[in-house]
Design a protein around this motif. Sequence first.
Motif, PDB file in Angstrom:
ATOM      1  N   ALA A  69       0.835  -1.202   0.000  1.00  0.00           N
ATOM      2  CA  ALA A  69       0.000   0.000   0.000  1.00  0.00           C
ATOM      3  C   ALA A  69       0.872   1.254   0.000  1.00  0.00           C
ATOM      4  N   ARG A  70       1.931   1.246   0.797  1.00  0.00           N
ATOM      5  CA  ARG A  70       2.861   2.382   0.799  1.00  0.00           C
ATOM      6  C   ARG A  70       3.513   2.534  -0.568  1.00  0.00           C
ATOM      7  N   ALA A 129      25.832   7.116  -2.243  1.00  0.00           N
ATOM      8  CA  ALA A 129      25.704   6.153  -1.145  1.00  0.00           C
ATOM      9  C   ALA A 129      24.249   5.810  -0.849  1.00  0.00           C
ATOM     10  N   ARG A 130      23.385   6.831  -0.756  1.00  0.00           N
ATOM     11  CA  ARG A 130      21.988   6.547  -0.434  1.00  0.00           C
ATOM     12  C   ARG A 130      21.304   5.841  -1.602  1.00  0.00           C
ATOM     13  N   ARG A 160      11.015   0.603 -11.632  1.00  0.00           N
ATOM     14  CA  ARG A 160      10.929  -0.234 -10.435  1.00  0.00           C
ATOM     15  C   ARG A 160      11.404   0.524  -9.207  1.00  0.00           C
ATOM     16  N   TYR A 161      12.414   1.362  -9.381  1.00  0.00           N
ATOM     17  CA  TYR A 161      12.954   2.161  -8.288  1.00  0.00           C
ATOM     18  C   TYR A 161      11.912   3.156  -7.788  1.00  0.00           C
ATOM     19  N   SER A 177       7.643   8.247  -2.929  1.00  0.00           N
ATOM     20  CA  SER A 177       7.737   9.627  -2.450  1.00  0.00           C
ATOM     21  C   SER A 177       9.170  10.010  -2.109  1.00  0.00           C
ATOM     22  N   ASP A 178      10.130   9.176  -2.518  1.00  0.00           N
ATOM     23  CA  ASP A 178      11.515   9.423  -2.121  1.00  0.00           C
ATOM     24  C   ASP A 178      12.457   8.787  -3.149  1.00  0.00           C
ATOM     25  N   HIS A 179      12.461   9.326  -4.363  1.00  0.00           N
ATOM     26  CA  HIS A 179      13.353   8.775  -5.391  1.00  0.00           C
ATOM     27  C   HIS A 179      14.223   9.850  -6.023  1.00  0.00           C
TER      28      HIS A 179
END
Length: 420
Positions: free
Chosen positions: A224-225, A326-327, A351-352, A358-360
Amino acid sequence: MVRKKTTPNHADVLEAAKTGDLAFLEEASADRLLAAIDAHGCTALHWAAGSGHVECVKYLVSQDLDPSQKQTTNGRTPLHYAARNGRTEVCRLLIEVYQVQADALADADVTPFQLACWQVQEEVMRYLASRHDVDCGRVNDFGCSALHWIALAPSTVEVDAHLRCCTWLEEVIDGDWSLTNSQGHEPLHKAAFSGHLHMCAWLVEAKGRREVPDAHGNYAADLAREGGHDNVAQYLATTAAPDREKLAAKLAKLSGTRVDASDAASLTKAFRQAALLHHPDKSGDARVFDDCVQTYRKLVDGVPGNPLRDPDRIGSLLGSSSSKFARFEAKLLVVLLEQPSGLALGSLKKRYQRAFPSDHADFPEPKDHGYRKLAHLLRKECSNSCRVDDNCILHAARAKSDVERLLLLDGGDPSPPPPP
């Protein structure tokens, strides 16, 4: 494997079939009608059937277009499109007059009935289910039944119709809502990814389904997230937690009060009562008080997320890095751990972004590097996370079992094993 797309031919013919312009089709030559094909391999007959134009379908079949022809990208026939789009009259015509297979199999053994369930086309669903030559309970090559398909319904589906069709479908196929597909997904996982809070609530409260991890350790709340449905994730992580009733009973015993596991106010009231009874400052037992706190926190927080989806925890396994990537590298390993057969470089961005909706922002844009340079960058900067083979297929540089073991370590040396 997806077949190569072709360049659309005779787009005007396809448009006429789509809009039901029979006069235009009658004026076109038979060669043009037969040659008209879109980028996915759909013929004019596919378009006419999917758009519900009965007279156009009749005319095109009279001009030798094959009513059973499969399009090239996923093998769907005109009947698949008619069923998917709720064109009952066209379905009847194709099956009863032109004798096409009512249970025709597209790629991965997808049937017209399954597509009708996916789009919640109730009239078509009932028509196909009434036929003896349709296996409504068929499971396709991915292990999905019609129950999985209906859980993937569009976000625009009307709630009452959706739940009515779910109930009907369950009776028709004697359906088991615990059935898992090849990814370990129950229909609950699919409904969660699609953001259907009403269906998730129905499965949990009426059908007794509870959170279970899929083949990658993801709960329905995780999916769901992933789909951007935080309200659904919160509901599932708490209300659908498998041990919720047992925890609520424990809190009731500790507090000496009645507890409603579905009511946040009831849980808070019971915790406060338990804290007053067992707080060490009130001559209570510290161990019992800690037990009260832990029980309440588990009820409030619910099912923990899949640790394999936590880039911060994954990053700690990779060790300190001065790389500006790194992240991204940590997130990359999160993505690749769910791709046991590898992931094509061209599919990585999609896919990423799905894994981190909400964080790519850390993703190095291919347009800034070019795919060849991106492959080189991955080999050079992200060797702790990724291996890139000669065909530009990405593989996780660490075994999933090793990462799981390290994540579960309670103390000890957290340093990861060297990449293979």
